[in-house]
Design an enzyme around this catalytic site. Structure first.
Site, PDB file in Angstrom:
ATOM      1  N   ASP A  17       0.820  -1.203   0.000  1.00 60.85           N
ATOM      2  CA  ASP A  17       0.000   0.000   0.000  1.00 60.85           C
ATOM      3  C   ASP A  17       0.861   1.262   0.000  1.00 60.85           C
ATOM      4  O   ASP A  17       1.990   1.247   0.483  1.00 60.85           O
ATOM      5  CB  ASP A  17      -0.905  -0.021   1.248  1.00 60.85           C
ATOM      6  CG  ASP A  17      -2.033   0.982   1.152  1.00 60.85           C
ATOM      7  OD1 ASP A  17      -2.311   1.479   0.043  1.00 60.85           O
ATOM      8  OD2 ASP A  17      -2.644   1.271   2.200  1.00 60.85           O
ATOM      9  N   ASN A  65     -10.317  -2.103  -6.327  1.00 57.82           N
ATOM     10  CA  ASN A  65      -9.463  -1.233  -7.154  1.00 57.82           C
ATOM     11  C   ASN A  65     -10.032  -0.974  -8.549  1.00 57.82           C
ATOM     12  O   ASN A  65      -9.621  -0.034  -9.226  1.00 57.82           O
ATOM     13  CB  ASN A  65      -8.044  -1.806  -7.287  1.00 57.82           C
ATOM     14  CG  ASN A  65      -7.227  -1.716  -6.026  1.00 57.82           C
ATOM     15  OD1 ASN A  65      -6.302  -2.510  -5.804  1.00 57.82           O
ATOM     16  ND2 ASN A  65      -7.528  -0.749  -5.161  1.00 57.82           N
TER      17      ASN A  65
HETATM   18  C1  FPP Z   1      -1.609   0.408  -3.377  1.00 60.75           C
HETATM   19  O1  FPP Z   1      -1.163   1.734  -3.364  1.00 60.75           O
HETATM   20  C2  FPP Z   1      -1.081  -0.297  -4.510  1.00 60.75           C
HETATM   21  C3  FPP Z   1      -1.822  -0.782  -5.548  1.00 60.75           C
HETATM   22  C4  FPP Z   1      -3.283  -0.659  -5.644  1.00 60.75           C
HETATM   23  C5  FPP Z   1      -1.169  -1.449  -6.686  1.00 60.75           C
HETATM   24  C6  FPP Z   1      -0.050  -2.380  -6.347  1.00 60.75           C
HETATM   25  C7  FPP Z   1       0.801  -2.478  -7.537  1.00 60.75           C
HETATM   26  C8  FPP Z   1       2.145  -2.468  -7.531  1.00 60.75           C
HETATM   27  C9  FPP Z   1       2.969  -2.520  -6.303  1.00 60.75           C
HETATM   28  C10 FPP Z   1       2.912  -2.373  -8.790  1.00 60.75           C
HETATM   29  C11 FPP Z   1       2.973  -3.514  -9.691  1.00 60.75           C
HETATM   30  C12 FPP Z   1       2.785  -4.876  -9.132  1.00 60.75           C
HETATM   31  C13 FPP Z   1       3.239  -5.981  -9.738  1.00 60.75           C
HETATM   32  C14 FPP Z   1       2.902  -7.317  -9.211  1.00 60.75           C
HETATM   33  C15 FPP Z   1       4.081  -5.914 -10.927  1.00 60.75           C
HETATM   34  P1  FPP Z   1      -2.245   2.869  -3.515  1.00 60.75           P
HETATM   35  O2  FPP Z   1      -2.291   3.302  -4.919  1.00 60.75           O
HETATM   36  O3  FPP Z   1      -3.540   2.409  -2.936  1.00 60.75           O
HETATM   37  O4  FPP Z   1      -1.631   4.002  -2.629  1.00 60.75           O
HETATM   38  P2  FPP Z   1      -2.430   5.083  -1.807  1.00 60.75           P
HETATM   39  O5  FPP Z   1      -3.120   4.351  -0.679  1.00 60.75           O
HETATM   40  O6  FPP Z   1      -1.358   5.981  -1.333  1.00 60.75           O
HETATM   41  O7  FPP Z   1      -3.394   5.728  -2.724  1.00 60.75           O
END
Ligand code: FPP
Length: 240
Positions: A17, A65
């Site tokens: 996250d 998401n």
């Molecule tokens: C949460 O951060 C992260 C995600 C929804 C996406 C996770 C994806 C990756 C780590 C990149 C690619 C993964 C792979 C397997 C290649 P957020 O966007 O919810 O952050 P925030 O809470 O600050 O908005």
């Protein structure tokens, strides 16, 4: 880096996250954080087997998401595609088995094809299992499992008395894998967010402040080391 110990968690699951906040704090678009996040994925997957981890589950995209802006969803789908295309040879050479959990039927068709290819290519590998949760939600998984088991009862292949905890575990997408011993969530949020709710009943939880793009192999080693020093009682009393 800490070496493997007999107290290493067998299964570590990570809620990655904070990509968006990490980027916005730097005056960059949220998708910049996802790109950095993907680099961390490579580093963590690389080091996990050396820490004695047998199964590593990464929560990459939740059922919730899908409600993000279309552009962000598109960038994430393309990051997943690129990750598979780039990593499949290396992971196969490293003897890592990759499997995916979640509702893949709603993923773009070309991503579904890559997922199938990666699972097939790495199916016989034994050094570590990397389980990627994509379009995954625990309640949806449990609903599907209950529906499946109800169907088995209706068809006369099971009776309701046959349904015990092992049968339920076997009806989950994670069937055949040990339950998570340790669940890590980055970015300072203390929530489970519909992740492996059935499987994590006895897991230890580590909530850490760094956002996912700041996570590192050293930090993982530190958390795994701390896990090895904790006493897990599974509801019983101390043996000490
Ligand atoms: C949460 O951060 C992260 C995600 C929804 C996406 C996770 C994806 C990756 C780590 C990149 C690619 C993964 C792979 C397997 C290649 P957020 O966007 O919810 O952050 P925030 O809470 O600050 O908005």
């Amino acid at each position: 880096m800490t070496a493997q110990t007999e107290n290493s968690p067998r299964h570590v699951a990570i809620i990655m996250d904070g990509n968006g906040r990490w980027a916005v704090r730097r005056g960059r678009p949220r998708t910049f954080g996802h790109h950095r996040g993907a680099e961390r994925v490579r580093e963590i997957v690389d080091v996990a087997p050396d820490l004695g981890i047998e199964v590593l589950t990464l929560f990459a995209f939740s059922t919730e998401n899908w409600n993000r802006p279309g552009y962000e969803v598109k960038v994430l789908m393309s990051l997943f595609r690129r990750y598979i295309a780039r990593e499949v040879d290396g992971l196969d050479a490293e003897n890592v088995r990759v499997r995916f959990i979640g509702d893949r039927s709603i993923l773009p068709k070309n991503l579904q094809n890559l997922i199938e290819m990666m699972e097939a290519r790495t199916a016989e590998n034994t050094r570590m299992t990397l389980q990627l949760a994509l379009s995954y939600g625990s309640r949806a998984e449990m609903t599907d499992a209950m529906r499946y088991l109800a169907g088995e009862v209706e068809a006369g292949r099971l009776t309701s008395d046959d349904i015990d905890q092992d049968v339920i575990s076997g009806a989950m997408m994670t069937a055949g894998l040990p339950d998570p011993d340790l669940v890590i969530r980055t970015s300072g949020e203390h929530r489970i967010s519909n992740f492996l709710l059935w499987q994590s009943a006895y897991a230890e939880y580590a909530f850490i402040d760094e956002c996912w793009p700041d996570f590192s192999a050293d930090r993982l080693a530190e958390i795994v080391g701390a896990f090895g020093r904790r006493e897990r009682r599974f509801g019983a009393v101390s043996a000490r």
